[in-house]
Design a protein around this motif. Structure first.
Motif, short mmCIF file in Angstrom:
data_model
loop_
_atom_site.label_atom_id
_atom_site.label_comp_id
_atom_site.label_asym_id
_atom_site.label_seq_id
_atom_site.Cartn_x
_atom_site.Cartn_y
_atom_site.Cartn_z
N UNK A 179 56.87 19.26 44.53
CA UNK A 179 57.23 19.74 45.87
C UNK A 179 56.00 20.05 46.73
N UNK A 180 54.84 20.17 46.11
CA UNK A 180 53.58 20.59 46.73
C UNK A 180 53.59 22.05 47.18
N UNK A 181 54.61 22.80 46.76
CA UNK A 181 54.57 24.25 46.99
C UNK A 181 53.39 24.83 46.22
N UNK A 182 52.67 25.76 46.86
CA UNK A 182 51.47 26.28 46.22
C UNK A 182 51.24 27.73 46.62
N UNK A 183 50.49 28.43 45.77
CA UNK A 183 50.18 29.84 46.00
C UNK A 183 48.86 30.16 45.30
N UNK A 184 47.98 30.86 45.98
CA UNK A 184 46.74 31.31 45.37
C UNK A 184 46.96 32.70 44.78
N UNK A 185 46.71 32.83 43.46
CA UNK A 185 46.95 34.08 42.73
C UNK A 185 45.63 34.64 42.23
N UNK A 186 45.39 35.96 42.36
CA UNK A 186 44.14 36.53 41.86
C UNK A 186 44.01 36.37 40.35
N UNK A 187 42.79 36.10 39.91
CA UNK A 187 42.50 36.05 38.48
C UNK A 187 42.55 37.47 37.91
N UNK A 188 42.72 37.62 36.59
CA UNK A 188 42.82 38.96 36.01
C UNK A 188 41.59 39.80 36.35
N UNK A 189 41.78 41.08 36.62
CA UNK A 189 40.64 41.94 36.97
C UNK A 189 39.68 42.10 35.80
N UNK A 259 53.97 28.26 33.63
CA UNK A 259 54.91 29.25 34.18
C UNK A 259 54.69 30.62 33.54
N UNK A 260 54.42 30.64 32.24
CA UNK A 260 54.11 31.91 31.58
C UNK A 260 52.76 32.45 32.08
N UNK A 261 51.82 31.54 32.35
CA UNK A 261 50.53 31.97 32.86
C UNK A 261 50.62 32.61 34.22
N UNK A 262 51.49 32.09 35.07
CA UNK A 262 51.70 32.70 36.39
C UNK A 262 52.22 34.13 36.24
N UNK A 263 53.15 34.32 35.32
CA UNK A 263 53.67 35.67 35.06
C UNK A 263 52.54 36.58 34.59
N UNK A 264 51.67 36.08 33.70
CA UNK A 264 50.56 36.89 33.21
C UNK A 264 49.59 37.24 34.33
N UNK A 265 49.34 36.30 35.23
CA UNK A 265 48.46 36.60 36.37
C UNK A 265 49.07 37.66 37.28
N UNK A 266 50.35 37.57 37.50
CA UNK A 266 51.00 38.58 38.36
C UNK A 266 50.91 39.97 37.73
N UNK A 267 50.87 40.03 36.40
CA UNK A 267 50.72 41.32 35.70
C UNK A 267 49.26 41.72 35.54
N UNK A 268 48.34 40.79 35.80
CA UNK A 268 46.94 41.05 35.54
C UNK A 268 46.62 41.12 34.06
N UNK A 269 47.38 40.38 33.24
CA UNK A 269 47.27 40.46 31.78
C UNK A 269 46.32 39.38 31.27
N UNK A 270 45.04 39.74 31.10
CA UNK A 270 44.02 38.78 30.70
C UNK A 270 44.24 38.26 29.28
N UNK A 271 44.66 39.15 28.37
CA UNK A 271 44.84 38.73 26.98
C UNK A 271 45.96 37.69 26.85
N UNK A 272 47.07 37.95 27.51
CA UNK A 272 48.18 36.99 27.44
C UNK A 272 47.79 35.66 28.07
N UNK A 273 47.07 35.73 29.18
CA UNK A 273 46.66 34.49 29.84
C UNK A 273 45.68 33.71 28.96
N UNK A 274 44.74 34.43 28.35
CA UNK A 274 43.77 33.77 27.47
C UNK A 274 44.42 33.10 26.29
N UNK A 275 45.43 33.73 25.70
CA UNK A 275 46.13 33.13 24.56
C UNK A 275 46.81 31.83 24.98
#
Length: 347
Positions: A179-189, A259-275
């Motif tokens: 769809x080319x829908x896009x969003x810029x999400x902050x990386x984990x703090x 999709x799981x990574x987007x959820x982890x970014x929204x939570x700021x969860x670096x460990x989950x994203x790294x896994x």
């Protein structure tokens, strides 16, 4: 050396575009899936001036000046990408009579950081300014992809060009390539994205990328779907013959990881994203078979040195590894890896 020294006149437009590393979503974009790249703070800059009937370009990094008429076929050098974007503009109805380009880049070529997309997007943005073309940043990305697929001959997806044109440094670009829908999400703090380059060069058109793409297309055809993005149940891929089952398993599971990574970014969860990054690499290595023993060893070394996660970035068959590292542990991480891999370049 500068534009005036090479061409005898001053440039009339200038633009730059970044390279990228892909955090999640490898080999999903040409199956209309989800991707999650981030720009790297290393840019390709292009200065431009008008020309008639040809494209002439100087690469500061290569120390090469090349020129060819607009109708010339690709010849396997850096000028292909610049001729390609002019060709794409003209094929899309934009009156571009030619151009002179001066190119300088801080991006290592062949490291999987998408130096080609950065060059294409920077050149298109310079041409947009030079000829006052009514193009959005998204249209620039689409034209850059058209140039690479239809002129250069690399059947790439859209991810690299989109992040080079629309991405923001310090954020991940969540892109739905259908769809080319896009969003810029902050990386984990309190994290740093580290790019680990052993100098494993590769060329996409010669290294199996097109073969993997054909395999993914055949898997989608046999499953009766438009694209593997439409497969929601991983069990379905087990019906495919080898190696199509493994290729499809990677693409389907990789979309889920994004999709799981987007959820982890929204939570700021670096460990989950790294896994999820590490799971992605193991899938790329075992199911998609685009890794190399050197890349596998570098990923494991990055994890042992304290990274939250690590994976190859780009199409594979060489290139670099990207790792998500805690900011407070970066100095020790860097020291450990440089001790083990003396030739390593950290970006």
């Amino acid at each position: 050396m500068g534009f005036k020294e090479v061409f005898g006149l001053l440039p009339e437009a200038s633009a730059q575009a970044p390279g990228r590393v892909n955090l999640l979503g490898e080999h999903t974009d040409y199956q209309e899936g989800y991707v999650l790249p981030t720009p790297v703070p290393y840019f390709t800059q292009v200065e431009a001036a008008p020309a008639q009937g040809q494209v002439e370009a100087y690469s500061e990094n290569l120390g090469e000046l090349r020129a060819r008429p607009l109708q010339s076929p690709p010849q396997g050098d850096f000028l292909d990408y610049l001729l390609g974007v002019v060709w794409a503009l003209r094929a899309s109805g934009h009156e571009v009579p030619g151009a002179r380009f001066y190119v300088r880049s801080r991006l290592p070529m062949g490291a999987g950081l998408s130096s080609s997309a950065a060059l294409e997007v920077a050149a298109l943005k310079a041409l947009r300014a030079l000829y006052r073309l009514p193009l959005s940043d998204q249209e620039v990305a689409l034209l850059a992809q058209k140039a690479e697929v239809e002129y250069v001959g690399v059947r790439c997806g859209l991810m690299d060009q989109m992040v080079a044109s629309l991405g923001e440094v310090g954020k991940a670009l969540f892109l739905d390539t259908r769809t080319l829908a896009h969003e810029n999400l902050p990386l984990p703090p309190r994290t740093r994205v580290a790019v680990l380059d052993l100098g494993l060069k590769r060329r996409l058109a010669e290294a199996g990328y097109n073969e993997r793409r054909r395999e993914a297309e055949e898997a989608a055809r046999r499953l009766g779907v438009r694209a593997l993005r439409d497969v929601a149940d991983l069990c379905l891929v087990e019906s495919l013959p080898s190696p199509l089952d493994r290729r499809a398993r990677h693409v389907v599971s990789e979309n889920l990881r994004v999709l799981k990574g987007v959820e982890a970014l929204r939570r700021g969860d670096a460990r989950a994203f790294g896994e999820l990054m590490t799971q992605s690499h193991r899938s790329l290595s075992r199911d998609y078979e685009v890794s190399l023993p050197e890349l596998d060893a570098l990923v494991e070394a990055a994890l042992a040195a304290g990274a939250y996660g690590a994976k190859l970035t780009g199409a594979g068959f060489g290139g670099a590894v990207v790792a998500l590292v805690p900011e407070e542990g970066y100095a020790a991480f860097k020291e450990a890896l440089e001790a083990r891999f003396p030739q390593l370049q950290l970006l």
